[in-house]
Design a protein around this motif. Structure first.
Motif, mmCIF file in Angstrom:
data_model
loop_
_atom_site.group_PDB
_atom_site.id
_atom_site.type_symbol
_atom_site.label_atom_id
_atom_site.label_comp_id
_atom_site.label_asym_id
_atom_site.label_seq_id
_atom_site.Cartn_x
_atom_site.Cartn_y
_atom_site.Cartn_z
ATOM 1 N N LEU A 17 0.944 -1.307 -0.575
ATOM 2 C CA LEU A 17 0.191 0.351 -0.094
ATOM 3 C C LEU A 17 0.709 1.610 0.214
ATOM 4 O O LEU A 17 0.370 2.278 -0.687
ATOM 5 C CB LEU A 17 -0.990 -0.150 0.651
ATOM 6 N N GLY A 18 1.738 1.449 0.942
ATOM 7 C CA GLY A 18 3.092 2.037 0.629
ATOM 8 C C GLY A 18 3.548 2.305 -0.148
ATOM 9 O O GLY A 18 3.632 3.328 -1.179
ATOM 10 N N VAL A 19 3.976 1.028 -1.234
ATOM 11 C CA VAL A 19 4.827 1.855 -2.270
ATOM 12 C C VAL A 19 3.226 2.474 -3.596
ATOM 13 O O VAL A 19 4.025 3.037 -4.261
ATOM 14 C CB VAL A 19 4.908 -0.278 -3.529
ATOM 15 N N LEU A 20 2.123 1.587 -3.613
ATOM 16 C CA LEU A 20 0.832 1.882 -3.789
ATOM 17 C C LEU A 20 0.683 4.335 -3.982
ATOM 18 O O LEU A 20 0.847 4.644 -5.301
ATOM 19 C CB LEU A 20 -0.184 1.786 -3.895
ATOM 20 N N ALA A 21 0.809 3.784 -2.858
ATOM 21 C CA ALA A 21 0.330 5.892 -2.715
ATOM 22 C C ALA A 21 1.822 6.384 -3.125
ATOM 23 O O ALA A 21 1.597 7.209 -3.524
ATOM 24 C CB ALA A 21 0.865 6.017 -1.116
ATOM 25 N N SER A 22 3.310 5.705 -3.092
ATOM 26 C CA SER A 22 4.245 6.627 -3.859
ATOM 27 C C SER A 22 4.376 6.975 -5.031
ATOM 28 O O SER A 22 5.057 8.024 -5.293
ATOM 29 C CB SER A 22 5.427 5.828 -2.808
ATOM 30 N N ALA A 23 3.972 5.998 -5.598
ATOM 31 C CA ALA A 23 3.348 6.075 -6.727
ATOM 32 C C ALA A 23 2.068 6.242 -7.119
ATOM 33 O O ALA A 23 1.653 6.897 -8.569
ATOM 34 C CB ALA A 23 3.083 4.214 -7.752
ATOM 35 N N ARG A 24 1.211 7.147 -6.871
ATOM 36 C CA ARG A 24 -0.166 7.917 -6.260
ATOM 37 C C ARG A 24 -1.306 6.993 -7.210
ATOM 38 O O ARG A 24 -1.578 7.225 -8.687
ATOM 39 C CB ARG A 24 0.335 9.461 -7.674
ATOM 40 N N LEU A 25 -0.815 5.515 -6.875
ATOM 41 C CA LEU A 25 -1.872 5.140 -7.103
ATOM 42 C C LEU A 25 -2.315 4.593 -6.052
ATOM 43 O O LEU A 25 -2.211 4.214 -4.947
ATOM 44 C CB LEU A 25 -1.457 3.393 -7.778
ATOM 45 N N PHE A 26 -3.882 5.353 -6.068
ATOM 46 C CA PHE A 26 -4.854 5.144 -4.689
ATOM 47 C C PHE A 26 -5.508 3.849 -4.851
ATOM 48 O O PHE A 26 -6.642 3.892 -5.757
ATOM 49 C CB PHE A 26 -6.124 6.729 -5.381
ATOM 50 N N PRO A 27 -5.709 3.153 -3.935
ATOM 51 C CA PRO A 27 -6.134 1.643 -3.497
ATOM 52 C C PRO A 27 -7.909 2.773 -3.707
ATOM 53 O O PRO A 27 -8.324 3.226 -3.109
ATOM 54 C CB PRO A 27 -6.018 0.937 -2.090
ATOM 55 N N ARG A 28 -8.741 1.409 -4.135
ATOM 56 C CA ARG A 28 -9.756 1.725 -3.787
ATOM 57 C C ARG A 28 -10.648 0.429 -3.611
ATOM 58 O O ARG A 28 -11.673 0.611 -3.251
ATOM 59 C CB ARG A 28 -10.776 2.157 -5.169
ATOM 60 N N VAL A 29 -10.483 -0.883 -4.232
ATOM 61 C CA VAL A 29 -10.833 -2.203 -3.577
ATOM 62 C C VAL A 29 -9.762 -3.237 -2.258
ATOM 63 O O VAL A 29 -9.123 -3.145 -3.142
ATOM 64 C CB VAL A 29 -11.441 -2.419 -4.700
#
Length: 259
Positions: free
Chosen positions: A186-198
């Protein structure tokens, strides 16, 4: 259709309710239930993500073939695989399943995504990436198995960076990882501005801790996070699966008997 020719050391295996068949090395890395769960998750949660799909690290082609053949994704699905021998088996599987044009095998390294794919070319990316950190435990001496299971050729930041490049704004990436790596991913996704939605946790049994998680994240759009009910793998359904998983794996008896 005549008999299918197998190369030395290969098996021909079927999975799912749509008779998806793939070639695998008998002693190499072999697909797991994770591939089925990921394909179903991506197809279900990505219904509002039209356009081409990219699979990163396609392996034998299970996820890509399930997406188009069992779960009705229009595609096309570009199936990127690094290893030439695995890519060759993937290409044969596409032909065997009659999915030419809908699943398009691509030989290449996801770490070179910028030279392989146009930025923003895809509405959805899926990946069942290597789970094991390169420094964690013993790496398999079998090169194919090592690349497929351990992060020797790519890691989570590499997968996420490739997804970020390939996705159009608002497009989504769907991933499956071990539950223990939830905070990291989740941290890696957030740093790439990929926002978890599900987010959905996967449990072997109803009273067991989570072993996996499925996550879908959107490029540059934060719509808030929905946490789905846990997915329970084993239960009283056919084959010892829960009813939900059995429905993804087994053709209903009425269809088998022509009813």
């Amino acid at each position: 259709m005549g008999p299918v020719r197998l190369e030395d050391g290969e098996t021909l295996d079927s999975i799912g309710t749509a008779d998806v068949r793939v070639f695998q090395r008998r002693t190499g890395y072999r697909f797991t239930l994770d591939a089925v769960l990921l394909a179903h998750f991506a197809a279900t949660e990505g219904q509002d993500l039209p356009g081409p799909v990219l699979e990163l690290g396609a392996g034998s082609g299970v996820v890509s073939l399930l997406l188009v053949k069992q779960f009705g994704v229009a595609g096309p699905v570009d199936a990127l695989e690094l290893q030439p021998a695995v890519h060759e088996r993937l290409t044969r599987a596409v032909a065997l399943n009659g999915c030419e044009g809908r699943v398009r095998p691509v030989l290449g390294d996801l770490r070179q995504a910028r030279s392989l794919f146009t930025s923003g070319a895809y509405g959805q990316v899926v990946s069942n990436p290597p789970f094991r950190r390169a420094e964690a435990g013993v790496v398999s001496p079998d090169a194919e198995r090592a690349v497929s299971k351990s992060e020797v050729a790519c890691d989570a930041p590499s997968v996420v960076a490739a997804a970020r490049h390939a996705l159009r704004p608002g497009g989504g990436v769907s991933l499956v990882y071990p539950a223990a790596r939830l905070a990291e991913v989740l941290g890696v996704l957030a740093s790439a501005r990929l926002f978890p939605r599900v987010l959905r946790a996967v449990h072997a049994r109803v009273d067991a801790p989570a072993t996996r998680f499925l996550v879908q994240a959107l490029r540059d759009q934060d719509r808030g996070l929905s946490v789905r009910a846990p997915l329970i793998v084993h239960g009283e359904g056919p084959g010892g699966y829960s009813a939900e998983v059995a429905a993804l794996m087994d053709v209903p008896l009425a269809e088998r008997n022509g009813g």
